[in-house]
Design a protein around this motif. Structure first.
Motif, PDB file in Angstrom:
ATOM      1  N   TYR A  28       0.852  -1.182   0.000  1.00 40.61           N
ATOM      2  CA  TYR A  28       0.000   0.000   0.000  1.00 40.61           C
ATOM      3  C   TYR A  28       0.895   1.243   0.000  1.00 40.61           C
ATOM      4  CZ  TYR A  28      -4.072  -2.822   1.288  1.00 40.61           C
ATOM      5  OH  TYR A  28      -5.087  -3.747   1.311  1.00 40.61           O
ATOM      6  N   GLU A  29       0.459   2.261  -0.731  1.00 36.78           N
ATOM      7  CA  GLU A  29       1.104   3.558  -0.595  1.00 36.78           C
ATOM      8  C   GLU A  29       0.287   4.375   0.390  1.00 36.78           C
ATOM      9  OE1 GLU A  29       2.870   7.344  -3.130  1.00 36.78           O
ATOM     10  OE2 GLU A  29       2.121   5.589  -4.189  1.00 36.78           O
ATOM     11  N   LEU A  30       0.981   5.010   1.351  1.00 37.52           N
ATOM     12  CA  LEU A  30       0.316   5.835   2.351  1.00 37.52           C
ATOM     13  C   LEU A  30       0.526   7.305   2.030  1.00 37.52           C
ATOM     14  CD1 LEU A  30       1.224   4.051   5.706  1.00 37.52           C
ATOM     15  CD2 LEU A  30      -0.805   3.746   4.284  1.00 37.52           C
ATOM     16  N   PHE A  31      -0.543   8.089   2.192  1.00 36.96           N
ATOM     17  CA  PHE A  31      -0.486   9.524   1.966  1.00 36.96           C
ATOM     18  C   PHE A  31      -0.924  10.233   3.230  1.00 36.96           C
ATOM     19  CE2 PHE A  31      -2.087   7.515  -1.989  1.00 36.96           C
ATOM     20  CZ  PHE A  31      -0.975   7.697  -2.791  1.00 36.96           C
ATOM     21  N   ASP A  32      -0.221  11.293   3.596  1.00 36.07           N
ATOM     22  CA  ASP A  32      -0.646  12.160   4.686  1.00 36.07           C
ATOM     23  C   ASP A  32      -1.530  13.248   4.089  1.00 36.07           C
ATOM     24  OD1 ASP A  32      -0.991  13.908   6.762  1.00 36.07           O
ATOM     25  OD2 ASP A  32       1.137  14.271   7.113  1.00 36.07           O
ATOM     26  N   ARG A  33      -2.816  13.200   4.385  1.00 31.07           N
ATOM     27  CA  ARG A  33      -3.767  14.181   3.849  1.00 31.07           C
ATOM     28  C   ARG A  33      -4.179  15.192   4.919  1.00 31.07           C
ATOM     29  NH1 ARG A  33      -6.332  11.681  -0.659  1.00 31.07           N
ATOM     30  NH2 ARG A  33      -4.645  11.154  -2.084  1.00 31.07           N
ATOM     31  N   SER A  34      -3.364  15.318   5.970  1.00 32.79           N
ATOM     32  CA  SER A  34      -3.732  16.201   7.077  1.00 32.79           C
ATOM     33  C   SER A  34      -3.768  17.660   6.675  1.00 32.79           C
ATOM     34  CB  SER A  34      -2.742  16.025   8.238  1.00 32.79           C
ATOM     35  OG  SER A  34      -2.730  14.681   8.675  1.00 32.79           O
ATOM     36  N   THR A  35      -2.958  18.035   5.688  1.00 32.24           N
ATOM     37  CA  THR A  35      -2.968  19.401   5.172  1.00 32.24           C
ATOM     38  C   THR A  35      -3.809  19.449   3.922  1.00 32.24           C
ATOM     39  OG1 THR A  35      -0.745  19.770   6.031  1.00 32.24           O
ATOM     40  CG2 THR A  35      -1.539  21.309   4.363  1.00 32.24           C
ATOM     41  N   HIS A  40       0.451  14.176  -1.318  1.00 27.01           N
ATOM     42  CA  HIS A  40       1.374  13.161  -0.836  1.00 27.01           C
ATOM     43  C   HIS A  40       2.053  13.621   0.443  1.00 27.01           C
ATOM     44  CE1 HIS A  40       1.278  10.702  -4.514  1.00 27.01           C
ATOM     45  NE2 HIS A  40       1.221  11.844  -5.155  1.00 27.01           N
ATOM     46  N   ASP A  41       2.483  12.631   1.225  1.00 25.13           N
ATOM     47  CA  ASP A  41       3.366  12.939   2.344  1.00 25.13           C
ATOM     48  C   ASP A  41       4.742  13.216   1.764  1.00 25.13           C
ATOM     49  OD1 ASP A  41       5.071  10.847   4.727  1.00 25.13           O
ATOM     50  OD2 ASP A  41       4.908  13.015   4.637  1.00 25.13           O
ATOM     51  N   THR A  42       5.201  14.429   1.842  1.00 19.54           N
ATOM     52  CA  THR A  42       6.491  14.776   1.245  1.00 19.54           C
ATOM     53  C   THR A  42       7.513  15.140   2.302  1.00 19.54           C
ATOM     54  OG1 THR A  42       5.709  17.043   0.966  1.00 19.54           O
ATOM     55  CG2 THR A  42       5.477  15.568  -0.916  1.00 19.54           C
ATOM     56  N   GLY A  43       7.439  14.474   3.430  1.00 21.98           N
ATOM     57  CA  GLY A  43       8.425  14.743   4.465  1.00 21.98           C
ATOM     58  C   GLY A  43       7.781  15.271   5.724  1.00 21.98           C
ATOM     59  N   SER A  44       6.496  14.980   5.939  1.00 20.57           N
ATOM     60  CA  SER A  44       5.818  15.451   7.124  1.00 20.57           C
ATOM     61  C   SER A  44       6.191  14.567   8.306  1.00 20.57           C
ATOM     62  CB  SER A  44       4.306  15.448   6.900  1.00 20.57           C
ATOM     63  OG  SER A  44       3.855  14.149   6.577  1.00 20.57           O
ATOM     64  N   ASP A  45       5.599  14.832   9.460  1.00 24.05           N
ATOM     65  CA  ASP A  45       5.998  14.192  10.701  1.00 24.05           C
ATOM     66  C   ASP A  45       5.678  12.709  10.693  1.00 24.05           C
ATOM     67  OD1 ASP A  45       6.602  13.509  13.240  1.00 24.05           O
ATOM     68  OD2 ASP A  45       4.975  14.636  14.168  1.00 24.05           O
ATOM     69  N   LEU A  46       6.698  11.873  10.547  1.00 24.34           N
ATOM     70  CA  LEU A  46       6.472  10.434  10.508  1.00 24.34           C
ATOM     71  C   LEU A  46       6.061   9.889  11.861  1.00 24.34           C
ATOM     72  CD1 LEU A  46       9.177   8.903   8.158  1.00 24.34           C
ATOM     73  CD2 LEU A  46       6.779   9.356   7.718  1.00 24.34           C
ATOM     74  N   SER A  47       6.515  10.523  12.959  1.00 24.26           N
ATOM     75  CA  SER A  47       6.102  10.017  14.262  1.00 24.26           C
ATOM     76  C   SER A  47       4.596  10.145  14.438  1.00 24.26           C
ATOM     77  CB  SER A  47       6.833  10.749  15.387  1.00 24.26           C
ATOM     78  OG  SER A  47       6.537  12.123  15.385  1.00 24.26           O
ATOM     79  N   LEU A  48       4.025  11.248  13.944  1.00 24.31           N
ATOM     80  CA  LEU A  48       2.565  11.378  13.954  1.00 24.31           C
ATOM     81  C   LEU A  48       1.930  10.342  13.041  1.00 24.31           C
ATOM     82  CD1 LEU A  48       1.507  15.144  13.887  1.00 24.31           C
ATOM     83  CD2 LEU A  48       1.042  13.434  15.627  1.00 24.31           C
ATOM     84  N   LEU A  49       2.511  10.157  11.871  1.00 26.18           N
ATOM     85  CA  LEU A  49       1.973   9.187  10.929  1.00 26.18           C
ATOM     86  C   LEU A  49       1.989   7.794  11.532  1.00 26.18           C
ATOM     87  CD1 LEU A  49       0.951   8.585   8.035  1.00 26.18           C
ATOM     88  CD2 LEU A  49       3.328   8.277   7.376  1.00 26.18           C
ATOM     89  N   PHE A  50       3.103   7.424  12.189  1.00 28.11           N
ATOM     90  CA  PHE A  50       3.204   6.103  12.786  1.00 28.11           C
ATOM     91  C   PHE A  50       2.183   5.932  13.903  1.00 28.11           C
ATOM     92  CE2 PHE A  50       8.010   6.077  11.706  1.00 28.11           C
ATOM     93  CZ  PHE A  50       7.702   5.880  10.374  1.00 28.11           C
ATOM     94  N   ASN A  51       2.050   6.960  14.755  1.00 27.52           N
ATOM     95  CA  ASN A  51       1.056   6.884  15.821  1.00 27.52           C
ATOM     96  C   ASN A  51      -0.347   6.751  15.253  1.00 27.52           C
ATOM     97  OD1 ASN A  51       2.440   6.853  18.216  1.00 27.52           O
ATOM     98  ND2 ASN A  51       2.469   9.061  18.470  1.00 27.52           N
ATOM     99  N   ALA A  52      -0.642   7.538  14.237  1.00 29.09           N
ATOM    100  CA  ALA A  52      -1.960   7.488  13.626  1.00 29.09           C
ATOM    101  C   ALA A  52      -2.211   6.127  12.979  1.00 29.09           C
ATOM    102  CB  ALA A  52      -2.102   8.594  12.586  1.00 29.09           C
TER     103      ALA A  52
END
Length: 411
Positions: A28-35, A40-52
């Motif tokens: 699976y490809e994961l995308f951070d859509r928080s913004t 795409h997630d282009t370098g956002s907070d991975l610790s938040l991503l992992f927790n989420a």
């Protein structure tokens, strides 16, 4: 110290399946859509991503699959990938702006280290160009945007990728059954697109624990304390324990079995990662309504000092430089004088000296960082000369630290 409501932030994660020729899901490809509007997630907070991901792993069905995550070139050095189990992830990178030869060569070293640690690397089709020859042995996947590449160029592109790399080829933006068949005939190994799977979105809340608990955790890890003491703290602070179990059970760690024991979680994450996690949580939780910019500035300082010390000081001193910068605004974050703030936390003598009096190497480096921060040209020039740094090195460290802070800061 009074308690306040825990800081909450919302993470929005989307996943899209990547399948083989039999349409079996392999990743699976994961995308951070928080913004809003960020594709795409282009370098956002991975610790938040992992927790989420711990909250959404079941909903997204990603726990047992390989995960593709987009990262910027700058974010590769931010240390957040250290929180992940390498074999679980494919790090997806864009081409170098302007195809700069020096940057391509420099990144090849970083990427080689990532692969040796267990991560796999994915590039887009540009990697087959001669300019990227240094990256050819590093390519585990080559992704081809079938909407962006002209149809008559697909066959020679596949042929070039086969000759120049050992990568699996992924056809992106496959939007019809006919297109799927055509791409399979051309020799693509894997497929991704709306016809196969539309991105599924899940929202989750990430809750930060209080300063008081994180201060205690930081002190325990700094000693270092026995695992039993850390376990006891986690048992007595619901939010702290909750966040750690979310992190360790996220798809980032790729564990086959859920961890429900605090002791087991501490043993798995290790003291070094627990130390850094606690430092960043403390900087980010902002008890008492401290301005968000204070936490961000502190993280920029810590990362900048860390970067400037690398290659000059020992590993322990580099970590002390990071802590000096991160805690240089601890008085503002806690709303008490620095002397009182430092009584709450266990730090090396050199760090305490730097924060209270500005003395020592770390104190002078903190002064340099502050001078760069407020554009005090005279102080900047004098301290840079004293410490033996040129302007370019300092400016690059400052820019890298700003990028890193954007990736790390919570909320």
């Amino acid at each position: 110290m009074h308690e306040t409501k825990p800081l909450q932030s919302v993470s929005i994660i989307a996943r899209q399946a990547i399948v083989d020729a039999q349409r079996a899901v392999v990743a699976y490809e994961l995308f951070d859509r928080s913004t809003q509007g960020k594709a795409h997630d282009t370098g956002s907070d991975l610790s938040l991503l992992f927790n989420a991901m711990a909250d959404t792993s079941n909903a997204l069905g990603v726990r047992s699959k390989l995960l593709f995550i987009n990262r910027t070139h700058a974010s590769l050095a931010d240390g957040q990938l250290d929180m992940a189990t390498p074999e679980k992830f494919v790090v997806e990178l864009a081409p170098v702006p302007g195809h700069d030869a020096a940057q391509i060569k420099s990144l090849a070293v970083t990427l080689d280290e990532l692969r040796k640690s267990g991560f796999r690397i994915a590039f887009n089709h540009t990697v087959v160009a001669p300019a990227y020859k240094a990256w050819w042995p590093l390519a585990d996947y080559v992704k081809v945007d079938t909407q962006a590449v002209q149809a008559d160029m697909l066959k020679p592109l596949v042929a070039a990728a086969r000759v120049r790399t050992k990568a699996k080829l992924v056809a992106e933006k496959v939007e019809t059954q006919d297109q799927f068949g055509s791409m399979a005939t051309l020799g693509f190994d894997l497929f991704q697109g709306y016809w196969i799977d539309r991105p599924q979105v899940v929202k989750t809340r990430v809750v930060a624990p209080s300063h008081a608990s994180v201060l205690i955790l930081f002190n325990l890890v700094r000693k270092p304390a026995e695992i039993e003491e850390i376990e006891d703290l986690l048992k007595h602070d619901a939010m702290l324990g909750f966040n750690l179990l979310k992190l360790i059970n996220s798809a980032a760690f790729g564990l086959g079995k859920e961890v429900t024991s605090f002791r087991h979680a501490v043993m798995l994450i290790g003291m070094k990662r627990l130390f850094r996690w606690a430092a960043l949580l403390l900087t980010a939780s902002r008890e008492g309504g401290a301005s968000a910019i204070v936490g961000t500035t502190a993280i920029v300082r810590g990362r900048m000092m860390e970067l400037l010390c690398q290659g000059r000081l020992s590993a322990d001193d580099v970590e002390s430089a990071f802590v000096t910068g991160v805690f240089s605004l601890l008085d503002e974050m806690l709303g008490v004088p620095m002397e009182d703030a430092l009584r709450l936390i266990s730090l090396p003598t050199a760090v305490t000296q730097a924060l209270l009096t500005g003395d020592g190497t770390l104190g002078r480096m903190l002064a340099l960082v502050r001078a760069a921060e407020i554009s005090d040209d005279l102080a900047f020039a004098n301290i840079a000369t004293e410490l033996g740094y040129d302007n370019h090195t300092i400016n690059m460290a400052h820019l890298d630290a700003l990028v890193w802070a954007d990736a790390v800061v919570l909320g």
